[in-house]
Design a protein around this motif. Structure first.
Motif, PDB file in Angstrom:
ATOM      1  N   VAL A 227       0.834  -1.203   0.000  1.00  0.00           N
ATOM      2  CA  VAL A 227       0.000   0.000   0.000  1.00  0.00           C
ATOM      3  C   VAL A 227       0.866   1.249   0.000  1.00  0.00           C
ATOM      4  N   VAL A 228       1.922   1.232   0.776  1.00  0.00           N
ATOM      5  CA  VAL A 228       2.814   2.402   0.842  1.00  0.00           C
ATOM      6  C   VAL A 228       3.434   2.678  -0.527  1.00  0.00           C
ATOM      7  N   VAL A 229       3.922   1.635  -1.177  1.00  0.00           N
ATOM      8  CA  VAL A 229       4.546   1.814  -2.491  1.00  0.00           C
ATOM      9  C   VAL A 229       3.516   2.295  -3.511  1.00  0.00           C
ATOM     10  N   ALA A 230       2.327   1.679  -3.514  1.00  0.00           N
ATOM     11  CA  ALA A 230       1.290   2.083  -4.474  1.00  0.00           C
ATOM     12  C   ALA A 230       0.820   3.507  -4.213  1.00  0.00           C
ATOM     13  N   LEU A 231       0.704   3.878  -2.949  1.00  0.00           N
ATOM     14  CA  LEU A 231       0.298   5.243  -2.618  1.00  0.00           C
ATOM     15  C   LEU A 231       1.360   6.243  -3.074  1.00  0.00           C
ATOM     16  N   ALA A 232       2.612   5.910  -2.874  1.00  0.00           N
ATOM     17  CA  ALA A 232       3.691   6.783  -3.347  1.00  0.00           C
ATOM     18  C   ALA A 232       3.653   6.918  -4.867  1.00  0.00           C
ATOM     19  N   ALA A 233       3.378   5.802  -5.555  1.00  0.00           N
ATOM     20  CA  ALA A 233       3.289   5.854  -7.014  1.00  0.00           C
ATOM     21  C   ALA A 233       2.134   6.750  -7.458  1.00  0.00           C
ATOM     22  N   ALA A 234       0.996   6.657  -6.755  1.00  0.00           N
ATOM     23  CA  ALA A 234      -0.147   7.515  -7.092  1.00  0.00           C
ATOM     24  C   ALA A 234       0.194   8.980  -6.902  1.00  0.00           C
ATOM     25  N   MET A 235       0.937   9.284  -5.851  1.00  0.00           N
ATOM     26  CA  MET A 235       1.313  10.677  -5.615  1.00  0.00           C
ATOM     27  C   MET A 235       2.323  11.158  -6.655  1.00  0.00           C
ATOM     28  N   LEU A 236       3.203  10.255  -7.112  1.00  0.00           N
ATOM     29  CA  LEU A 236       4.151  10.624  -8.157  1.00  0.00           C
ATOM     30  C   LEU A 236       3.441  10.914  -9.478  1.00  0.00           C
ATOM     31  N   LEU A 237       2.294  10.274  -9.668  1.00  0.00           N
ATOM     32  CA  LEU A 237       1.510  10.544 -10.874  1.00  0.00           C
ATOM     33  C   LEU A 237       0.683  11.818 -10.751  1.00  0.00           C
ATOM     34  N   GLY A 238       0.758  12.467  -9.606  1.00  0.00           N
ATOM     35  CA  GLY A 238      -0.127  13.588  -9.318  1.00  0.00           C
ATOM     36  C   GLY A 238      -0.039  14.717 -10.328  1.00  0.00           C
ATOM     37  N   ARG A 239       1.186  15.106 -10.707  1.00  0.00           N
ATOM     38  CA  ARG A 239       1.341  16.211 -11.638  1.00  0.00           C
ATOM     39  C   ARG A 239       0.678  15.907 -12.981  1.00  0.00           C
ATOM     40  N   ARG A 240       0.856  14.687 -13.452  1.00  0.00           N
ATOM     41  CA  ARG A 240       0.261  14.302 -14.734  1.00  0.00           C
ATOM     42  C   ARG A 240      -1.259  14.225 -14.636  1.00  0.00           C
ATOM     43  N   LEU A 241      -1.747  13.773 -13.499  1.00  0.00           N
ATOM     44  CA  LEU A 241      -3.202  13.738 -13.317  1.00  0.00           C
ATOM     45  C   LEU A 241      -3.775  15.147 -13.264  1.00  0.00           C
ATOM     46  N   ASP A 242      -3.017  16.086 -12.698  1.00  0.00           N
ATOM     47  CA  ASP A 242      -3.451  17.487 -12.722  1.00  0.00           C
ATOM     48  C   ASP A 242      -3.620  17.968 -14.161  1.00  0.00           C
ATOM     49  N   LEU A 243      -2.667  17.625 -15.006  1.00  0.00           N
ATOM     50  CA  LEU A 243      -2.735  18.045 -16.403  1.00  0.00           C
ATOM     51  C   LEU A 243      -3.836  17.312 -17.156  1.00  0.00           C
ATOM     52  N   LEU A 244      -4.080  16.051 -16.798  1.00  0.00           N
ATOM     53  CA  LEU A 244      -5.135  15.279 -17.452  1.00  0.00           C
ATOM     54  C   LEU A 244      -6.507  15.908 -17.226  1.00  0.00           C
ATOM     55  N   ALA A 245      -6.670  16.585 -16.083  1.00  0.00           N
ATOM     56  CA  ALA A 245      -7.951  17.235 -15.790  1.00  0.00           C
ATOM     57  C   ALA A 245      -8.253  18.349 -16.782  1.00  0.00           C
ATOM     58  N   LEU A 246      -7.234  18.855 -17.490  1.00  0.00           N
ATOM     59  CA  LEU A 246      -7.438  19.918 -18.478  1.00  0.00           C
ATOM     60  C   LEU A 246      -7.984  19.381 -19.793  1.00  0.00           C
ATOM     61  N   GLY A 247      -7.991  18.056 -19.975  1.00  0.00           N
ATOM     62  CA  GLY A 247      -8.440  17.453 -21.225  1.00  0.00           C
ATOM     63  C   GLY A 247      -7.314  16.685 -21.882  1.00  0.00           C
ATOM     64  N   ASP A 248      -7.675  15.699 -22.690  1.00  0.00           N
ATOM     65  CA  ASP A 248      -6.672  14.854 -23.331  1.00  0.00           C
ATOM     66  C   ASP A 248      -5.756  15.656 -24.256  1.00  0.00           C
TER      67      ASP A 248
END
Length: 707
Positions: A227-248
């Motif tokens: 869980v710790v590793v997966a949670l860290a991976a999700a947080m590392l994806l955070g910047r890209r997910l922020d950009l994904l919210a703007l549209g593909d």
């Protein structure tokens, strides 16, 4: 498949965080003190609930005793209670909460859909059925391998749901309905294995509702690093997910590989969900409710909508939900029930309530669809011939039901039995088999007719007494009466079921208000159905903690042990409802069109709807009191009837009743025959057949096809 770039999902904007609103960019650049304070407050709330949860339990060990044990001054018994029971339970709740909350946040961002979650994507159901399948074949796996099995099952289920809903691009309703159908089919498969391999799967029924009770810290300790590793991976994806919210398109221009990001994000979310399933089973709707609450709060806190903060914040909210549910159970229930009622039941009720609330804020995207859509007109002669053929098929199905089973009979045996001249063995078999055949035929007819009335009332071909919570409400009424008054007669159980059905459907209509389009009604019905299923589980587990057969009977539907007396209310309901509904067929034709046309022609829509509602509730209630909760018949039978005889209620109502009787009778015969002498409940067979049909119907409506 490439999804829509920047067009928002209908209704989703009401629930999204500030990352999707104008001016969100400035907020994202200012995490500031407010976001940190929000995380600290959530952490403090988690800590308080965890301490409170540690003080609760069946043992007479209070907060002072536990504090002394922590400081090394307590007795051995106090230390044993803390280390072996309460601490593992709290740690499991924390791990499950953070895993499901974070997983739900990631899935909602990937699908850009506020209703995406491990539940609505059937991830939990896939993981659960995979674990049950492994247990059913007699394998005892270590924690790591069990987690891998749950991961593979959840991933396969999520992939199927995303494919059916076009990765959520076709709207929240399609995603939830596809997930509900797949989850129902998987849960039915799991229930089949629970019944067939009762010894090998002992204890998995309650675990299947999500239970954080642990016998030690071993499982939590092994799963926590994942869980710790997966949670860290999700947080590392955070910047890209922020950009994904703007549209593909915008994300691609800014250097994000959208397809790869979606795949990796879904894998991370499934790992988190599988970890939660490995520890506590499928704890329901935490992955939906927690991220929705987190996003609503994040809209008011500058910078908290950044995924690097939103993901752990959703995890903390998930911890609060699970711990609060556990505290609520251990506070309100008596000592005997605290250990038996799964925590997941309370979280399911909470999450389903969030789903109902969210559905009220969504804009319908298929509200123009009516129950009669796509039904080609048929001539009266052709429709009459079709109804006659259906009636003959029902008679043939009844005869086949008498002949087939663990012992095969001949038609001559049936004739001799009717003449009271059959042998002892044949008489015994038919005396046991004939009430079941009658119950299946009558209950199927009642559910088919109830489904036709419901679809007309809400003008929705996807409506079903089960999906809308009507049969669940009837099940609650029946189970309460049986559990509290074991000596209650058939008519008392039926009356209670009728009251429950009317209350459930009335509640649904009241929640919908005047807007009763397809999306809103069905989404709220799914949520209400989840609430009723959770309440039935609580009632059964509290009143009969060791009688899982009773729970499976009511939740899956069964004709086992039926008597002719139990089918009498269904026969009476059909004798009353079918003529009354048929007499109103012209008015129902008008009601099925829209609200205005019948009013212009002098039809009192409100009165007509109320009468039909009472009839539908009566039919569903008597069917449930006779055979339990049988799903999908009320959806499939009316739809097939309209395709056979057209939309005119003069023919579609009797055709729906006959089709329902045919479906349930055939399903009951199959359940009694394919694995004889073992048996499958009729509701499981109809679910295994009806769920794929529902998915097919859903895919046709998603493409705009006529259904």
């Amino acid at each position: 498949m490439t999804t829509t770039t920047s067009t928002p999902t209908p209704g989703a904007s009401a629930l999204r965080g500030s990352a999707s609103r104008p001016g969100a960019g400035a907020a994202l650049r200012r995490p500031g003190v407010a976001a940190a304070l929000a995380l600290l407050v959530a952490t403090a709330a988690v800590g308080v609930l965890a301490v409170v949860d540690l003080t609760l339990g069946s043992a007479d060990v209070g907060a002072g005793d536990l504090l002394a044990a922590v400081l090394g001054r307590g007795g051995e018994a106090d230390v044993a209670v803390l280390v072996a029971s309460r601490l593992p339970r709290v740690l499991a709740a924390l791990l499950v909460g953070v895993a499901l909350g974070a997983a739900g946040a990631v899935l909602q961002s990937v699908a850009r859909n506020p209703l995406a979650s491990p539940d609505t994507l059937a991830v939990n159901a896939g993981g659960y059925v995979a674990v049950v399948a492994v247990a059913a074949v007699g394998l005892t796996l270590p924690v790591a391998l069990r987690g891998s099995v749950a991961f593979l099952g959840g991933l396969a289920a999520a992939a199927l749901v995303l494919a059916l809903s076009r990765a959520g691009a076709s709207g929240p309703t399609r995603l939830v309905l596809a997930g509900a159908a797949v989850a129902l089919a998987l849960d039915s498969a799991a229930t089949v294995m629970l019944l067939l391999y009762a010894q090998e799967t002992t204890g998995l029924f309650a675990w299947g509702a999500g239970n954080v009770a642990q016998s030690g810290t071993g499982t939590v300790a092994r799963v926590a690093p994942v869980v710790v590793v997966a949670l860290a991976a999700a947080m590392l994806l955070g910047r890209r997910l922020d950009l994904l919210a703007l549209g593909d398109d915008a994300a691609s221009v800014l250097g994000v590989d959208v397809r790869r990001l979606r795949v990796v994000s879904v894998l991370v979310a499934v790992v988190l969900s599988a970890a939660a399933v490995t520890v506590a089973g499928p704890v329901g709707f935490v992955g939906l409710g927690a991220p929705v609450v987190a996003r609503l709060l994040a809209r008011r806190v500058p910078g908290l909508s950044r995924h690097v903060l939103l993901v752990p914040f959703a995890g903390l909210v998930g911890c609060i939900v699970v711990l609060a549910a556990d505290v609520l159970l251990r506070t309100l229930l008596p000592d005997a029930a605290r250990m038996t009622v799964p925590t997941g039941v309370v979280t399911t009720v909470f999450g389903a309530s969030v789903l109902i609330w969210a559905a009220r804020r969504l804009r319908d995207d298929v509200s123009r669809t009516t129950a009669a859509a796509g039904a080609r007109p048929r001539t009266s002669r052709r429709a009459a011939v079709t109804v006659a053929v259906l009636a003959a098929a029902v008679v043939a199905a009844g005869v086949a039901g008498l002949l087939l089973g663990d012992r095969l009979l001949l038609t001559g045996d049936v004739v001799n039995w009717l003449r009271d001249s059959a042998g002892r063995t044949v008489t015994f078999v038919l005396d046991q088999r004939s009430p079941r055949v009658v119950a299946a035929l009558l209950a199927g007819a009642a559910l088919g007719l109830a489904g036709a009335l419901v679809q007309t009332l809400v003008r929705n071909p996807l409506a079903d007494p089960g999906l809308l919570g009507i049969t669940g409400g009837a099940g609650i009424g029946a189970v309460v009466t049986i559990a509290l008054v074991p000596s209650a007669g058939v008519w008392a159980v039926t009356g209670s079921a009728a009251v429950g059905a009317v209350v459930a459907f009335g509640t649904l209509l009241a929640l919908c208000g005047r807007s009763r389009g397809a999306d809103r009604l069905v989404l709220m019905g799914v949520g209400l159905n989840a609430v009723t299923a959770g309440l039935i589980t609580v009632i059964v587990v509290v009143t009969s903690p060791w009688n899982t057969t009773m729970a499976l009977t009511w939740l899956s539907g069964s004709t086992y042990g039926r008597t002719l007396e139990q089918s009498a209310p269904v026969a009476v309901a059909l004798l009353v409802a079918l003529p009354l509904a048929w007499a109103a067929h012209r008015r129902l034709d008008l009601v099925a069109i829209d609200e205005d046309t019948p009013r212009v022609l002098g039809v009192r829509v409100g009165a007509e709807r109320n009468r039909a509602l009472v009839l539908a509730a009566l039919l569903a209630a008597t069917a449930v009191s006779a055979v339990g909760v049988v799903g999908f018949v009320g959806l499939v039978a009316p739809h097939m009837a309209r395709r056979l005889v057209g939309a005119a209620h003069r023919w579609s109502l009797p055709a729906a009743a006959l089709t329902g009787a045919l479906l349930v009778s055939v399903a009951d015969t199959i359940g009694r025959t394919v694995i004889a002498p073992a048996q499958l409940p009729v509701g499981l067979v109809t679910a295994l057949v009806g769920a794929p049909y529902f998915v097919w119907l859903l895919s046709r409506t998603a493409r705009g096809a006529r259904v």
